[in-house]
Design an enzyme around this catalytic site. Structure first.
Site, short mmCIF file in Angstrom:
data_model
loop_
_atom_site.label_atom_id
_atom_site.label_comp_id
_atom_site.label_asym_id
_atom_site.label_seq_id
_atom_site.Cartn_x
_atom_site.Cartn_y
_atom_site.Cartn_z
N SER A 193 27.03 -29.61 9.12
CA SER A 193 26.75 -28.62 7.92
C SER A 193 27.16 -27.16 8.21
O SER A 193 26.21 -26.93 9.02
CB SER A 193 25.35 -28.76 7.05
OG SER A 193 25.60 -27.02 6.25
N MET A 211 18.80 -36.16 -1.11
CA MET A 211 18.03 -34.80 -0.33
C MET A 211 16.77 -35.24 0.59
O MET A 211 15.91 -35.46 0.05
CB MET A 211 17.86 -33.74 -1.54
CG MET A 211 19.38 -32.99 -2.13
SD MET A 211 20.05 -31.92 -1.17
CE MET A 211 19.42 -30.85 0.08
N MET A 222 25.51 -26.93 -5.26
CA MET A 222 24.45 -26.53 -5.08
C MET A 222 24.09 -25.68 -6.89
O MET A 222 23.69 -24.08 -6.78
CB MET A 222 23.41 -26.33 -4.38
CG MET A 222 23.34 -27.35 -3.84
SD MET A 222 22.46 -26.79 -2.14
CE MET A 222 24.21 -26.79 -1.85
N MET A 244 26.25 -22.72 -3.45
CA MET A 244 25.18 -22.23 -4.04
C MET A 244 25.87 -20.64 -4.71
O MET A 244 26.06 -19.76 -4.76
CB MET A 244 23.28 -21.45 -3.15
CG MET A 244 23.52 -22.84 -2.12
SD MET A 244 22.32 -22.88 -0.89
CE MET A 244 22.73 -23.70 -0.18
N HIS A 300 29.60 -30.40 -1.24
CA HIS A 300 28.14 -30.07 -1.88
C HIS A 300 27.85 -28.97 -2.80
O HIS A 300 27.26 -27.89 -2.01
CB HIS A 300 26.71 -30.34 -0.49
CG HIS A 300 25.79 -30.32 -0.96
ND1 HIS A 300 24.48 -30.26 -0.53
CD2 HIS A 300 24.69 -30.59 -2.23
CE1 HIS A 300 22.76 -29.92 -0.96
NE2 HIS A 300 23.36 -30.57 -2.99
N ASP A 331 28.57 -26.55 1.82
CA ASP A 331 27.21 -25.69 0.24
C ASP A 331 27.61 -24.50 -0.47
O ASP A 331 27.76 -23.81 0.26
CB ASP A 331 25.87 -25.06 1.67
CG ASP A 331 25.54 -27.08 2.05
OD1 ASP A 331 25.14 -27.58 1.48
OD2 ASP A 331 25.11 -26.86 3.25
N HIS A 366 30.92 -30.41 6.06
CA HIS A 366 30.21 -30.40 5.13
C HIS A 366 29.41 -28.68 4.31
O HIS A 366 29.82 -28.52 4.90
CB HIS A 366 28.56 -30.42 5.23
CG HIS A 366 27.44 -31.17 3.93
ND1 HIS A 366 27.22 -32.51 3.37
CD2 HIS A 366 26.37 -30.21 3.50
CE1 HIS A 366 26.67 -31.70 2.66
NE2 HIS A 366 26.02 -30.30 2.69
N ASP A 419 20.39 -35.51 3.36
CA ASP A 419 20.78 -33.51 3.80
C ASP A 419 19.79 -33.18 3.44
O ASP A 419 18.77 -33.13 2.70
CB ASP A 419 21.78 -33.32 2.47
CG ASP A 419 22.60 -31.76 2.89
OD1 ASP A 419 21.77 -31.57 3.79
OD2 ASP A 419 22.67 -31.41 2.07
C1 DX5 Z 1 20.30 -27.67 1.87
C2 DX5 Z 1 22.20 -27.71 2.31
C3 DX5 Z 1 21.85 -28.10 3.62
C4 DX5 Z 1 21.67 -27.44 4.53
C5 DX5 Z 1 21.08 -28.74 5.76
O1 DX5 Z 1 20.21 -26.79 0.81
O2 DX5 Z 1 22.19 -28.48 1.53
O3 DX5 Z 1 23.33 -28.72 3.70
O4 DX5 Z 1 22.56 -27.30 5.36
O5 DX5 Z 1 20.73 -27.38 6.95
P1 DX5 Z 1 19.62 -28.05 7.91
O6 DX5 Z 1 20.00 -29.31 8.68
O7 DX5 Z 1 19.62 -27.16 8.49
O8 DX5 Z 1 18.50 -28.49 6.93
ZN ZN Z 2 23.80 -29.81 1.70
#
Ligand code: DX5
Ligand code: ZN
Length: 230
Positions: free
Chosen positions: A9, A138, A69, A38, A67, A36, A34, A177
């Site tokens: 990620s 998750m 969010m 947000m 991903h 993220d 990956h 994740d």
């Molecule tokens: C959290 C993200 C994850 C995060 C994982 O909201 O969706 O993808 O980056 O990071 P670690 O492995 O450090 O929990």
């Molecule tokens: Zn994620």
């Protein structure tokens, strides 16, 4: 044969040095990356948008797993598709039209997935299997890297894997994740996850070595399956 995908990620990467960090992921044998996304609304954090994703696309041939969010994911999916991602998931609470949003993702030739928070019932997945290529389960509440894996994940993951078998949809991948590191990755794979996301577990220390170590652990599961087939 079962295949396990190790998926760093980039949320935990050093963004001032992203190009080199992605090269390290490739050197370690990462199967996909990956991303993220947000929005500061669906989750209490803001990260990157399609503009940065497009730049990342230019630096690597690895599949990009997006991903989302974000609230109203359907509004932004076309932009992420145009940025060149290969997989997109969104959270079921973020849109009133789950099937329609999954179909929208597939209309771009992109693998579609729904994301379930630790407190979201698994029925959201089983009700939408015809539209899903993967399910993001998750193992932390979304928003931040570096959180600890929530233990109930293991039972949920086992249950989801057995539900997929009951529905004869074994080909649907489970993406795990949050909070996954070298010391618990075996347990996560054993519970039935196929796509293994790891942020702080990979980017703290030597990136390539951490990925190689995870791949080595994953091989235990793929080769034992092979042996039992032979
Ligand atoms: C959290 C993200 C994850 C995060 C994982 O909201 O969706 O993808 O980056 O990071 P670690 O492995 O450090 O929990
Ligand atoms: Zn994620």
């Amino acid at each position: 044969m079962r295949k396990i995908y190790i998926e760093p990620s980039l949320l935990s990467a050093d963004f001032t040095n992203l190009d080199k960090q992605i090269m390290e992921c490739e050197r370690g044998g990462a199967n996909m990356l990956h991303l993220d996304i947000m929005d500061g609304h669906f989750v209490p954090n803001i990260t990157i948008g399609p503009f940065v994703v497009k730049a990342i696309r230019k630096t690597t041939k690895l599949p990009l797993v997006c991903h989302l969010m974000i609230s109203e994911p359907e509004k932004y999916i076309p932009q992420f598709a145009a940025a060149g991602v290969d997989y997109i998931s969104f959270h079921v609470e973020a849109t009133p039209h789950i099937n329609r949003t999954l179909a929208l993702i597939r209309s771009f030739g992109i693998k579609s997935g729904i994301a379930l928070n630790p407190g979201t019932p698994l029925e959201y997945a089983t009700e939408n299997l015809d539209y899903c290529d993967f399910i993001l389960l998750m193992s932390v509440n979304p928003g931040f890297e570096g959180q600890e894996l929530i233990n109930s994940f293991y039972t949920r993951c086992r249950l989801l894997r057995s539900l997929l078998n009951d529905y004869a949809r074994e080909e649907i991948l489970i993406e795990a994740d949050g909070g996954i590191k070298i010391d618990n990755v075996a347990k996560v794979i054993d519970a039935g996850a196929d796509m293994i996301v790891s942020g702080s577990g990979i980017f703290q220390g030597n990136i390539a070595t951490n990925i190689k170590q995870m791949r080595k652990i994953a091989r235990r599961f793929t080769s034992s399956k092979l042996e039992s087939n032979s």
